[in-house]
Design a protein around this motif. Structure first.
Motif, mmCIF file in Angstrom:
data_model
loop_
_atom_site.group_PDB
_atom_site.id
_atom_site.type_symbol
_atom_site.label_atom_id
_atom_site.label_comp_id
_atom_site.label_asym_id
_atom_site.label_seq_id
_atom_site.Cartn_x
_atom_site.Cartn_y
_atom_site.Cartn_z
ATOM 1 N N SER A 49 1.302 1.663 -3.661
ATOM 2 C CA SER A 49 -0.001 2.086 -4.190
ATOM 3 C C SER A 49 -0.268 3.555 -3.889
ATOM 4 O O SER A 49 -0.861 4.267 -4.710
ATOM 5 C CB SER A 49 -1.116 1.228 -3.584
ATOM 6 O OG SER A 49 -1.048 -0.105 -4.040
ATOM 7 N N TRP B 264 0.808 -1.214 0.000
ATOM 8 C CA TRP B 264 0.000 0.000 0.000
ATOM 9 C C TRP B 264 0.843 1.268 0.000
ATOM 10 O O TRP B 264 0.356 2.337 -0.402
ATOM 11 C CB TRP B 264 -0.982 -0.038 1.164
ATOM 12 C CG TRP B 264 -2.058 -1.060 0.894
ATOM 13 C CD1 TRP B 264 -2.201 -2.273 1.488
ATOM 14 C CD2 TRP B 264 -3.084 -0.968 -0.102
ATOM 15 N NE1 TRP B 264 -3.276 -2.951 0.929
ATOM 16 C CE2 TRP B 264 -3.828 -2.169 -0.046
ATOM 17 C CE3 TRP B 264 -3.455 0.003 -1.035
ATOM 18 C CZ2 TRP B 264 -4.917 -2.419 -0.876
ATOM 19 C CZ3 TRP B 264 -4.536 -0.240 -1.862
ATOM 20 C CH2 TRP B 264 -5.254 -1.445 -1.773
ATOM 21 N N MET C 296 -8.243 3.063 -2.434
ATOM 22 C CA MET C 296 -7.726 3.251 -1.083
ATOM 23 C C MET C 296 -8.840 3.834 -0.223
ATOM 24 O O MET C 296 -8.921 5.036 0.023
ATOM 25 C CB MET C 296 -6.473 4.122 -1.110
ATOM 26 C CG MET C 296 -5.365 3.499 -1.943
ATOM 27 S SD MET C 296 -3.772 4.340 -1.853
ATOM 28 C CE MET C 296 -3.266 3.935 -0.174
#
Length: 341
Positions: free
Chosen positions: A247, A244, A340
């Motif tokens: 990301s 993440w 997200m």
């Protein structure tokens, strides 16, 4: 050429991975406790990880290490860079010498399923190619019959080259050298006729040649080589942090958040996605057991994905690469952040 050496190396790595001690959930706590991230990088490839004249590591991979350190520790400088060859890289991760491997590593099925490791997310899409001397007048690899090709053992490039030449009934002589820099020196000195590796690495190597115009990177590509960070399989919590964080850099570019405007956007934006990304809404940080400013810190440290690409290997750098497949999905590329939220 036989691939027994490549298979033997893979088997050794599998054996080490199978015997690795369980470390579930401990990586993040260990990093926070010691206050530094151990990040495995290449021993030196321009644009990816290479110490400058002051000994500071520069390049895309080095900055991704800094982004992780910023997300986890709040400081991009809290990184210990561990230079590793292709042969050393997986063993160093399996043994716990490093916390994460960010070193031009192709995400492939056997690596993901047999090494006791986990491939997190692609941060760069590449493909295998060849670099030859310009005066060889080679325009197509099918004209490379009988050539001597420098390769690095323990890489997908060794296998891709072997498979392609065999399937086309073309002969070649391999010269296996662990360090890609040695392959570059051998090509310039005439000890090999070509180098086989991923196109971005070929461009990085050529950028450091004394006479780069004397060498040509052939346009043909023979494989899919998605690069991405690698972690130990037995720590899902740490896997999530790495996936993440990468990301977040992609998401930042999608949302127009940069290293320069992140602070202002955190104060003024009413966009819920931006507010979550930058920590105004603590949802994402809480989910990763990180500070609410984790993504904000990473973006401020290295920029969004587009900034990172352009600064390290983009068209205006000595590497001179266009975005190509690494453009955002909205611009015809493959870079795409999962939601997200």
């Amino acid at each position: 050429m036989k691939v027994t050496r490549w298979i033997a190396g893979l088997a050794a790595a599998i054996a080490i991975g199978a015997g690795a001690p369980a470390m579930a959930g401990t990586t993040l706590d260990g990093i926070k406790s010691r206050g530094i991230l151990a990040c495995g990088v290449n021993v030196g490839v321009a644009g990816f990880s290479l110490p400058d004249s002051q000994g500071v590591w520069r390049g895309m991979d080095a900055d991704l290490c800094r982004a992780v350190a910023a997300a986890v520790l709040g400081d991009p400088n809290k990184v210990r860079f561990v230079p590793l060859t292709a042969v050393q890289r997986f063993t160093a991760l399996q043994s716990g010498e490093i916390d994460v491997l960010i070193r031009q590593t192709t995400l492939s099925m056997t690596r993901d399923t047999t090494l006791g490791l986990r491939l997190t997310i692609a941060n760069l899409y590449d493909g295998h190619g060849f670099m030859v001397r310009r005066d060889a007048n080679i325009r197509d690899p099918k004209e490379m019959d009988g050539m001597t090709i420098c390769l690095s053992p323990g890489t997908t490039n060794e296998l891709v080259t072997t498979d392609w030449f065999r399937s086309n009934n073309i002969q070649f002589t391999p010269v296996l050298q662990e360090r890609m820099q040695d392959n570059a020196l051998s090509l310039q000195a005439g000890r090999c006729d070509a180098i086989g590796t991923d196109a971005t690495q070929l461009a990085a190597l050529r950028s450091q040649f004394s006479r780069p115009d004397d060498f040509v990177i052939l346009p043909q590509r023979f494989s899919k080589e998605p690069y991405g960070p690698v972690v130990r399989r037995d720590d899902q919590e740490w896997f999530d942090v790495i996936r993440w964080t990468i990301s977040a850099l992609i998401n930042a570019e999608e949302l127009g958040v940069t290293s320069q405007n992140a602070e202002e956007m955190r104060r003024t934006s009413t966009n819920p996605e931006i507010r979550r990304l930058l920590g105004v809404d603590p949802l994402l940080g809480n989910a990763l057991k990180l500070d609410t400013n984790w993504a904000y810190n990473a973006i401020r440290a290295v920029g969004n994905y587009g900034e990172l690409f352009d600064r390290t290997i983009g068209p205006n750098t000595p590497i001179g690469l266009e975005r190509g497949l690494n453009r955002l999905w909205t611009d015809g590329g493959l870079m795409y952040s999962w939601p997200m939220r």
